[in-house]
Each structure stands twice: as structure tokens, then as C-alpha cells.
Motif scaffolding. Structure first.
Motif, PDB file in Angstrom:
ATOM      1  N   THR A 346      -2.081 -15.296 -28.127  1.00 27.48           N
ATOM      2  CA  THR A 346      -1.299 -15.944 -29.186  1.00 27.48           C
ATOM      3  C   THR A 346      -2.035 -17.106 -29.832  1.00 27.48           C
ATOM      4  N   THR A 347      -3.207 -17.460 -29.332  1.00 30.06           N
ATOM      5  CA  THR A 347      -3.886 -18.665 -29.809  1.00 30.06           C
ATOM      6  C   THR A 347      -5.181 -18.379 -30.579  1.00 30.06           C
ATOM      7  N   GLY A 348      -5.773 -17.211 -30.410  1.00 26.60           N
ATOM      8  CA  GLY A 348      -7.078 -16.943 -31.001  1.00 26.60           C
ATOM      9  C   GLY A 348      -8.226 -17.414 -30.143  1.00 26.60           C
ATOM     10  N   ASN A 349      -7.930 -18.070 -29.026  1.00 20.87           N
ATOM     11  CA  ASN A 349      -8.945 -18.470 -28.054  1.00 20.87           C
ATOM     12  C   ASN A 349      -9.139 -17.310 -27.070  1.00 20.87           C
ATOM     13  N   ALA A 350     -10.366 -16.822 -26.936  1.00 19.43           N
ATOM     14  CA  ALA A 350     -10.614 -15.642 -26.105  1.00 19.43           C
ATOM     15  C   ALA A 350     -10.154 -15.851 -24.671  1.00 19.43           C
ATOM     16  N   ASP A 351     -10.263 -17.087 -24.152  1.00 15.85           N
ATOM     17  CA  ASP A 351      -9.881 -17.343 -22.763  1.00 15.85           C
ATOM     18  C   ASP A 351      -8.368 -17.206 -22.545  1.00 15.85           C
ATOM     19  N   ASP A 352      -7.582 -17.223 -23.609  1.00  9.27           N
ATOM     20  CA  ASP A 352      -6.128 -17.155 -23.468  1.00  9.27           C
ATOM     21  C   ASP A 352      -5.596 -15.716 -23.487  1.00  9.27           C
ATOM     22  N   THR A 353      -6.498 -14.743 -23.532  1.00  8.64           N
ATOM     23  CA  THR A 353      -6.067 -13.347 -23.490  1.00  8.64           C
ATOM     24  C   THR A 353      -5.584 -13.009 -22.082  1.00  8.64           C
ATOM     25  N   TYR A 354      -4.462 -12.298 -21.975  1.00  9.39           N
ATOM     26  CA  TYR A 354      -3.950 -11.938 -20.653  1.00  9.39           C
ATOM     27  C   TYR A 354      -3.301 -10.559 -20.701  1.00  9.39           C
ATOM     28  N   VAL A 355      -3.260  -9.932 -19.518  1.00  8.18           N
ATOM     29  CA  VAL A 355      -2.611  -8.636 -19.339  1.00  8.18           C
ATOM     30  C   VAL A 355      -1.415  -8.851 -18.415  1.00  8.18           C
ATOM     31  N   ASP A 356      -0.270  -8.363 -18.846  1.00  7.30           N
ATOM     32  CA  ASP A 356       0.951  -8.524 -18.062  1.00  7.30           C
ATOM     33  C   ASP A 356       1.518  -7.134 -17.738  1.00  7.30           C
ATOM     34  N   ILE A 357       1.306  -6.708 -16.494  1.00  8.17           N
ATOM     35  CA  ILE A 357       1.879  -5.440 -16.038  1.00  8.17           C
ATOM     36  C   ILE A 357       3.226  -5.780 -15.398  1.00  8.17           C
ATOM     37  N   ASN A 358       4.262  -5.816 -16.219  1.00  8.64           N
ATOM     38  CA  ASN A 358       5.561  -6.189 -15.689  1.00  8.64           C
ATOM     39  C   ASN A 358       6.090  -5.165 -14.699  1.00  8.64           C
ATOM     40  N   THR A 359       5.897  -3.909 -15.040  1.00 14.49           N
ATOM     41  CA  THR A 359       6.438  -2.840 -14.192  1.00 14.49           C
ATOM     42  C   THR A 359       5.484  -1.652 -14.206  1.00 14.49           C
ATOM     43  N   LEU A 360       5.199  -1.137 -13.022  1.00 15.40           N
ATOM     44  CA  LEU A 360       4.503   0.133 -12.878  1.00 15.40           C
ATOM     45  C   LEU A 360       5.090   0.798 -11.631  1.00 15.40           C
ATOM     46  N   ASP A 361       6.118   1.614 -11.836  1.00 18.53           N
ATOM     47  CA  ASP A 361       6.883   2.215 -10.746  1.00 18.53           C
ATOM     48  C   ASP A 361       6.852   3.730 -10.856  1.00 18.53           C
ATOM     49  N   PHE A 362       6.986   4.399  -9.704  1.00 18.46           N
ATOM     50  CA  PHE A 362       7.143   5.853  -9.704  1.00 18.46           C
ATOM     51  C   PHE A 362       7.771   6.284  -8.378  1.00 18.46           C
ATOM     52  N   LYS A 363       8.167   7.544  -8.332  1.00 17.20           N
ATOM     53  CA  LYS A 363       8.842   8.085  -7.158  1.00 17.20           C
ATOM     54  C   LYS A 363       8.351   9.505  -6.904  1.00 17.20           C
ATOM     55  N   ILE A 364       8.039   9.798  -5.631  1.00 20.79           N
ATOM     56  CA  ILE A 364       7.686  11.152  -5.212  1.00 20.79           C
ATOM     57  C   ILE A 364       8.608  11.504  -4.048  1.00 20.79           C
ATOM     58  N   ASP A 365       9.375  12.562  -4.211  1.00 18.64           N
ATOM     59  CA  ASP A 365      10.433  12.873  -3.235  1.00 18.64           C
ATOM     60  C   ASP A 365      11.325  11.643  -3.097  1.00 18.64           C
ATOM     61  N   GLN A 366      11.455  11.147  -1.877  1.00 17.36           N
ATOM     62  CA  GLN A 366      12.298   9.968  -1.670  1.00 17.36           C
ATOM     63  C   GLN A 366      11.492   8.671  -1.555  1.00 17.36           C
ATOM     64  N   ASP A 367      10.185   8.788  -1.716  1.00 17.50           N
ATOM     65  CA  ASP A 367       9.322   7.622  -1.574  1.00 17.50           C
ATOM     66  C   ASP A 367       9.184   6.912  -2.919  1.00 17.50           C
ATOM     67  N   VAL A 368       9.533   5.634  -2.939  1.00 18.09           N
ATOM     68  CA  VAL A 368       9.474   4.826  -4.160  1.00 18.09           C
ATOM     69  C   VAL A 368       8.331   3.823  -4.021  1.00 18.09           C
ATOM     70  N   PHE A 369       7.525   3.739  -5.065  1.00 15.14           N
ATOM     71  CA  PHE A 369       6.388   2.815  -5.051  1.00 15.14           C
ATOM     72  C   PHE A 369       6.488   1.927  -6.283  1.00 15.14           C
TER      73      PHE A 369
END
Length: 878
Positions: A346-369
């Protein structure tokens, strides 16, 4: 009609001849123009093999080719290659060739570059290798003048080329391969457009993190050109990242201090199948057949100033809700997929770039990760905060995704971990800034790989993550015949996983059976004889830096079984260092200190071994090394002590290469018996020296030293005794079983036959009891077929001659003594003496064995008396 055809044919032939011949007239002019252009515009060393001109190749335009171009830099990148190109071609109107290049530049209409390799570099001081243009070349964009050329480009192409960009300051590397790019345009005052097509494979790494790995990129774009305002607008266009289509909108405007960028993009569809399109086709397989539900959307805006100090602001979002996929040939489905990820600045400063993985979920059978993470300060000291919480049945991986495994993978992974760190802390091992907490459990894990001789079965493994360290609370595993039970602490796990740092740790390892062969890998043999077989090898991993306090009931190495093994093993820098390893072997005790190294192509070792109360028969039967160092021990039974220093190379099965060995040893025999039937050399010695019974030799307390190198063992002289015979041995043998020894036997004369003993009896003197002679046995040949030569016959002959001489001297000395005694009696009138001598004389005469002696005495007495009497007469007369 015929005349017209003839005239036409002659005209065409003339034109053809002119088209072929005229270029030779202008070729020198073009070559001079190229050289002039280079010298006027570039600060670099430029070489090319040839410049050619053709009127036929691009008729009706002229075609100029520069072959094998090579540009190398001046300082500070002196002699480094900047660009090479197999061929660079230009087209222009034929009339351009008739210009005076000193007054009017030649106008180029198209350029084609084939098989170019371009390397762009920025060093740690900010110097760039591509700043090679000479200054003060300021011309309009539509007609750039440079020396003898100006450019009015209608179309261009770059074919089968590659580009590398390396920036040491930002630790950035971009590799573009298989680059094909072409463009053609419509240029006018009112409307100009450039239609481009680009395709390449792109790899991108920043600060040891790989963001793109040979990803296929494609862009077909129609770009509007506002040349007066230096603005380039994306019109109809579609780009591809691997197989994911992305539509671009917006513009790029060139400014004096950078570029003004305003671009938006998104995937035109919204099917979750687009998610697989991002994955390289090699891994995603045939995505057309994958069944998917749910959506997948990528949208982004890149807006702002690109300059030396700023980058555009970023707002890129990737989202998927309640999605699933299933490969048609696999039994299980991955469901409840939720992805919510954004890349922002949001600033144009390269150091302020960030990645936000809020959610990465999945399910196989009854196993939830479930997982989430934030990654900040991407271009600097990257900050990571990640959470993992879930259960994963590893056997299901191959049931939901077409991964190729040699063996089935199985096991249950349970994880609940949070980690927070910065990359500088990983690089510098600043553990106080690495915050970990949580637990990972792994049970019933089975894994097979080419790196392991047998599948690994981990029944239980439990790791606890603490702020200070990572604790291995439990580890129970089997592979082949071996079982492993370990606890300990681990350092540098994240450094090992993220930046190729060594994996550090301290472990306590217990095992009931540890078979070394279970940890060897199989590699194809490169010899013709063994090309259909395999050879075992062992490589100590370079990433390990750990100390292991080990204890094993049984260690199997080659054909040996070591019992009650204890010691410390330090693995570091592709070396295994043994400290105070003790074991029971061959009914004795073994101690080992030393190291094994696999840093070089051929493994090496350097060991100090102590063997106490080893059973001779067992050890020399079980150890090929001892068989070669002291092969005679095959005939010995009993106990011995030894200390060995060994160094050399290891063969492919990790046993010593005997021809490479060097070192030394000290050996002491504690108790022994000998069976000469087990050694041909002793049989032949016994046949040559029949006065020695090797079965009765006692080697107790025998001590000897030897050294070996280059396949040869040098034995220092040593002594032992057989009854009252002293024996001295020295010499050497080779590992090929050939030998050269001398054994000197100091043999009392009484062992040397009846003739010698008869002579000694005749002498009948106490001094003869200590007579002995050295008999030398020269032992050569091999242990299987030895050759034994002695000087026994000549020694006995020499002794016999000596004894005969002694007998003569003794008899002579004995006779003279009697004469003296007799003369003394006669001169003094001592009847007793005379009678005594007379009696002795008579006795000597009666004794048939002393007749000669008696006669000799009588003769001597007569001669003496006769001389005396004669002399007296003469004196009286006078």
C-alpha cells in the motif's frame, strides 16, 4: 511472341544476376556502417565473424546478417560475456544502400535475433554490466539515429533465446529460457498499434526463496502506442502462467524518472480447474479430465510509479470457497477446499510488500487440515508467522493426486504447530528470535526411496516445539534387520528446511540390532563385468551436524557381529567421527577411535583400534585385514592383544581397500598352541629342520611390531624360544601372500646328529656342552606354496670339522702334559712318581682305546731321554 518471351527471360535472368551480384558491391559499405555504429554507440568489446548482404532473401528489401556476435564488458565486469547471438538480421529498402552514411543514416525496417544469450548483472556495489551505451544519443522514439543507422521498426523477432538477470544487492535471480517473442506494428500519426506474441519458461528466485521454477509464461498482446506521450496501452490480450489464462487491462507510461503503471488483471473464468492451471503441467498432469466443484478467482491491480526508489502498489487476491477436485483414475476426493490469499503493498516501498495466507484448508475423508501464514518484508529480512493444525493420512496422498511413488506411502501425521521467525535469524542461527511451539506426531509411517536400501518403518515419532529448541521425545523405527530408538534435541530444523543449513542435533540412540548394510544404497556398476549387477555404497549426508551417543546390543558389519557396542558418533562435514567406541568381539574387547570421510569420491578412513584378549582363530578367520597382516596366525590358537593404526581408502562395500592401507601395529600373544598343518610354511620348515616340533612351540608373551604401506608388511625383528633353541625372525610379506623372511635358529650341537654327538663324546670336555651354531632358513614364495632353504648341511659339516680339530688339539695337549709329569719325576728321583707313571703307562697299554696314546707317550719319553743323555756325553768329553 517468342521474341517477347526471350526478352522477358533475358531480363529476368539479368535481374537475378544483379540481385545476386550487386550485394558484393555494397557488402563492404554495410560492414563499415556496422563497425561505425558499434564504435559510436557502445563501450564494450564487440566481435563478429561476418556481415553478409542479400537481395533475394527478403526481396524486394535488402537483407543484412551479422553472424556470431559476441559482446564482452570492460571494467568492472572485464572479459565477462554480455551477449552472444548466432545471427542478427536487418531488412531495409534497397535504396538505403545508395545513401552516403556520413550524411544520411541507413533506415532499418525490421530486426530478427536468433539464438541469443543475454546476461544482465548488478553487483553488490550497484554497478551494472548493461550500461554500455555511449552518452548524448538523444533522438525521437519514432526515428532513433545512431551513427550510420536509424530505426523505423515495422516488425521484429527474438527466436530460441535466453536471458539471465542477476542482482547481488537484492539477491534476485531471473532465468528466462526458450524465449520466443515477435511483434509487428501499424505506425501512423493518428493510430499506432503493436501486435506481440511472447512465450518462455521463467524461473524467479529472491533471497533463497524460489517463487517460479521453470514456469511456462505466454502473452499475446495488442498494445496501443501513443508515441507522442510515451504511453503504451494493453488492448486485446491474454497472458498465461503455465495453463492459467489472465486478461490484462491498463497502460504503462514512460517518464523521465521511471514508468507510471496502471494495470489490472484477472482470470476470465472462475472454475476451480483454473487452480490446477497455475501448477506446472508436469505436476498437474492432464487437467482436462479432473472433476472439480467450486470456484477459483485471481484478481489484481498494479498501480503506481516504478523508479529506483519505489514500486507500484499491489492488490492481488486469490480466493476459492468450498471447492473440491478428483482425478478420474483415483479413488478419493479432496473436498472443502478454502483459499483466501492476498499479496499487497500500500506504500510503494518494496520492503512493505507482504503475503497474507488467511486460509488454506482442505479435507480428505474425515481428516481436516488447516493452515495460515503471513510473510512480510519480502525484499529484506523476511518475516514469517505460520500455523498448521490438522490430521493427514499419508496413504491418501497417492489416492487423491497422481504422484509417482516406488512404494506406497503410509502413516498418520498429526500437527499443531505455530512458528515465527525472520530469515536473518535462520541464516545466523539466532535461535532466540525463532519462536516455535506445538507438537507433531507421526505414527505407522512407511517410506521407501532409492536413498535407502530398505523401506523405513516408523512406528512412533513425537516432536515437541519449544521456544528454545525442538525436542525429539520419541522415535521408534525399523529398516531391514535394524531397529532404532532415539531421543534428543534438534537445532536448525527451519534453517535446514528453508535455506540449506545443516541439521544440528544431539541424540541418544539405542538399538537391539544395527546392520550397517541396511543403510547402504544401491548404485549401478559402471564396469562391463558387473553392468547388470549393483554395488553398495554409503554417503554421509553433508547436511548432518549432530552428535549421537549410541548403544547397541549387536552391530552387524560385513560378516562381523559386534556385541555390547557403546560409543559416541559425531557426524559433520560428510565425516563420521568415532569416539571411545567399545565392543565385545571374538571373545575379547575392542576399542575404536577415528573417522570415516565420504567428502571425496573415494571414501577414506583413519582409525586406532585396540584389541584385548582376542581369540586368535576367530579373529583371523573373521577379519580379512588380520589375515593379510599376519597370515601365519592361521596356524595359531589362543589369545592375543594388539593395537592397530590404520588409514586408507574404503571400497564400494565400505571395507578397507588393502592396497591403500598404511599404518602400524603392536601385537602380544598371551597364550597359544600351534597346529602346523594349518600353515604350509610351517610344514616345510618342520621337514627341513627335523629337530623342531612346531606343535610344542610356546609363543606365550611373544611381542612384535610391524608397519605396512602400499600392500607390504614389514615385520620388525622379534625373538622367541623352542626349548633351548633361540629363534630370531625378520622380514616382510605382501598382501598378495608373497613373502621374504629369514629365521635364524641358534641350535645346540646336541641336536645335530649322531656323528656330531660321537665327536663331542670323544672330546669329553665340559666346554663342548655349550657349543651351538646358527642355522638360517630363507623363506620365500607364497603362503600357499612356500619355498624354504636352510644352511643346515653346511653348518653341520663346518661343526664336524671344528670338533675333529678340537679333538686333535686336546689329545696333543693331553700328551704333552703327561710328558712333563713324567720328566719331573725322573729328574727328582721320585720313585712314586715313576711307579705311578709306569702304572698309568701299563694301564694305557691295557686299555685298547688308549693304546695309541700310550705308545706316543713312550716314544716321546724316549726321544726326550735320548736327547738328554746324548747331550750329557758330549758335555763330559769336552
Amino acid at each position: 511472341m517468342k521474341k517477347a518471351l526471350k526478352i522477358t527471360g533475358i531480363t529476368l535472368l539479368t535481374i537475378l544476376i544483379l540481385l545476386i551480384g550487386i550485394p558484393f558491391v555494397f557488402q563492404s559499405q554495410i560492414k563499415d556502417a556496422v563497425k561505425s555504429f558499434i564504435n559510436d554507440n557502445l563501450n564494450a568489446k564487440v566481435e563478429f565473424s561476418d556481415v553478409s548482404l542479400s537481395f533475394l532473401r527478403s526481396f524486394p528489401k535488402a537483407h543484412v546478417s551479422v553472424s556470431n556476435l559476441n559482446i564482452t564488458n570492460f571494467e568492472p565486469f572485464k572479459d565477462e560475456t554480455f551477449v552472444t547471438a548466432k545471427n542478427i538480421s536487418f531488412t531495409m529498402s534497397i535504396k538505403e544502400l545508395f545513401k552516403n552514411t556520413d550524411e544520411d543514416p541507413i533506415v532499418i525496417n525490421s530486426i530478427s535475433v536468433d539464438e541469443a544469450l543475454l546476461t544482465l548483472k548488478t553487483d553488490s556495489f550497484g554497478n551494472t554490466n548493461y550500461d554500455i551505451a555511449k552518452k548524448d544519443n538523444t533522438t525521437p522514439a519514432t526515428e532513433t539515429k545512431s551513427g550510420g543507422f536509424s530505426f523505423d521498426i515495422k516488425d521484429y523477432s527474438i527466436n530460441n533465446s535466453a536471458l539471465t538477470y542477476l542482482d547481488e544487492q537484492s539477491k534476485m535471480a531471473v532465468y528466462i529460457t526458450e524465449l520466443n517473442h515477435k511483434g509487428n506494428g501499424i505506425f501512423s500519426a493518428e493510430k499506432s498499434e503493436l501486435d506481440t506474441k511472447s512465450e518462455a519458461n521463467v524461473s524467479f528466485t529472491m533471497d533463497s526463496t524460489n517463487y517460479l521454477n521453470n514456469n511456462h509464461i505466454k502473452l499475446d498482446a495488442l498494445i496501443g502506442l501513443d508515441l507522442d506521450n510515451s504511453t503504451y496501452t494493453f488492448k486485446e490480450n491474454t497472458g498465461y502462467i503455465n495453463q492459467l489464462p489472465l486478461e490484462f487491462h491498463g497502460y504503462v507510461k514512460l517518464l523521465e524518472d521511471g514508468q507510471d503503471v496502471d494495470i489490472s488483471f484477472e482470470n476470465p473464468g472462475s472454475s476451480f480447474k483454473d487452480f490446477f492451471a497455475v501448477i506446472p503441467e508436469t505436476y498437474s498432469k492432464n487437467i482436462e479430465t479432473v472433476e472439480t466443484t467450486g470456484n477459483f478467482k485471481i484478481k489484481g491491480v498494479i498501480k503506481g510509479l516504478v523508479s529506483e526508489k519505489t514500486i507500484p502498489t499491489l492488490d492481488i487476491n486469490i480466493a476459492s470457497n468450498n471447492a473440491s477436485f478428483k482425478y478420474p483414475d483415483l479413488p478419493k476426493r479432496v473436498a472443502n477446499i478454502t483459499i483466501n490469499t492476498s499479496i499487497k503493498n500500500t506504500t510503494g516501498n518494496a520492503d512493505d510488500t507482504y503475503v497474507d495466507i488467511n486460509t488454506l484448508d482442505f479435507k480428505i475423508d474425515q481428516d481436516v487440515f488447516k493452515s495460515s501464514a503471513t510473510i512480510k518484508n519480502l525484499t529484506g529480512n523476511m518475516l514469517v508467522n505460520a500455523n498448521i493444525d490438522g490430521v493427514l493420512n499419508l496413504a491418501n496422498i497417492s489416492k487423491v493426486y497422481p504422484i509417482e511413488l516406488n512404494n506406497n506411502l503410509s502413516g498418520i501425521l498429526k500437527a499443531n504447530v505455530n512458528t515465527a521467525f525472520d530469515m536473518d535469524a535462520i541464516e545466523t542461527n539466532a535461535y532466540s528470535r525463532i519462536k516455535n511451539k506445538g507438537v507433531i506426531d507421526l505414527s505407522n509411517f512407511n517410506f521407501a526411496s532409492e536413498d535407502f536400501a530398505n523401506p523405513i518403518q516408523i512406528s512412533n515419532a513425537k516432536i515437541t516445539f519449544n521456544p528454545e529448541n525442538i525436542t525429539l521425545n520419541q522415535f521408534n523405527a525399523k529398516t531391514g534387520k535394524s531397529d532404532l530408538n532415539a531421543t534428543g534435541t534438534i537445532k536448525g530444523l527451519l534453517g535446514f528446511l528453508l535455506s540449506d543449513k545443516p541439521l544440528q542435533g544431539n541424540f541418544n540412540l539405542n538399538s537391539n540390532v544395527f546392520a550397517v548394510n541396511d543403510f547402504m544404497t544401491n548404485e549401478p556398476s559402471d564396469t562391463e563385468e558387473n553392468k547388470n549387477s549393483s554395488k553398495a555404497s554409503l554417503k554421509i549426508p553433508a547436511f548432518l551436524d549432530c552428535t549421537i551417543n549410541a548403544q547397541a546390543n549387536t552391530v552387524e558389519y560385513d560378516n562381523l557381529k559386534l556385541k555390547n557396542v557403546k560409543g559416541t558418533l559425531i557426524i559433520k562435514d560428510e565425516q563420521a567421527i568415532l569416539q571411545n567406541l567399545t565392543s565385545n568381539l571374538f571373545d575379547g574387547d575392542l576399542t575404536v577411535t577415528g573417522l570415516v570421510s565420504t567428502k571425496a569420491e573415494t571414501p577414506t578412513f583413519n582409525m586406532d583400534l585396540g584389541m584385548t584378549s582376542f581369540d586368535i582363530a576367530q579373529s583371523f578367520q573373521g577379519l580379512e585385514l588380520l589375515q593379510n597382516i599376519a597370515p601365519i596366525a592361521k596356524a595359531i590358537q589362543g589369545k592375543f592383544n594388539t593395537t592397530l593404526n590404520l588409514k586408507g581408502a574404503l571400497s564400494s562395500d565400505f571395507t578397507p581397500n588393502l592396497n591403500s592401507l598404511s599404518g602400524g601395529a603392536f601385537a602380544e600373544v598371551l597364550s597359544s598352541t600351534i597346529n602346523p598343518l594349518n600353515a604350509e610354511v610351517l610344514n616345510k620348515l618342520g621337514s627341513s629342520l627335523n629337530f623342531i616340533d612346531f606343535k610344542k612351540i610356546n609363543l606365550n608373551d611373544l611381542k612384535t611390531q610391524f608397519e605396512f604401506s602400499d600392500g607390504k608388511v614389514n615385520v620388525k625383528p622379534f625373538k622367541f624360544k623352542y626349548q633351548d633353541i633361540d629363534i630370531n625372525v625378520s622380514g616382510s610379506h605382501n598382501f598378495d601372500k608373497t613373502m621374504s623372511y629369514n629365521a635364524v635358529f641358534n641350535v645346540p650341537a646336541k641336536y645335530l646328529g649322531s656323528e656330531v654327538n660321537r665327536l663331542i663324546g670323544k672330546i669329553d670336555d665340559a666346554s663342548t656342552n655349550n657349543i651351538s651354531i646358527p642355522i638360517t632358513a630363507n623363506i620365500t614364495g607364497s603362503y600357499i606354496n612356500p619355498s624354504v632353504k636352510t644352511d643346515l648341511s653346511s653348518s653341520v659339516s663346518n661343526l664336524t670339522t671344528r670338533l675333529v680339530e678340537i679333538e686333535k688339539q686336546k689329545l696333543l695337549n693331553k700328551g704333552k702334559g703327561k710328558v712333563s709329569d713324567l720328566l719331573g719325576g725322573l729328574l727328582t728321583g721320585d720313585k712314586k712318581t715313576t711307579e705311578t707313571d709306569s702304572t698309568k703307562t701299563k694301564t694305557t697299554q691295557v686299555d685298547s682305546t688308549k693304546t695309541t696314546t700310550g705308545s706316543t707317550v713312550q716314544k716321546e719319553i724316549k726321544n726326550v731321554l735320548g736327547g738328554l743323555l746324548t747331550k750329557k756325553k758330549k758335555d763330559t768329553v769336552n
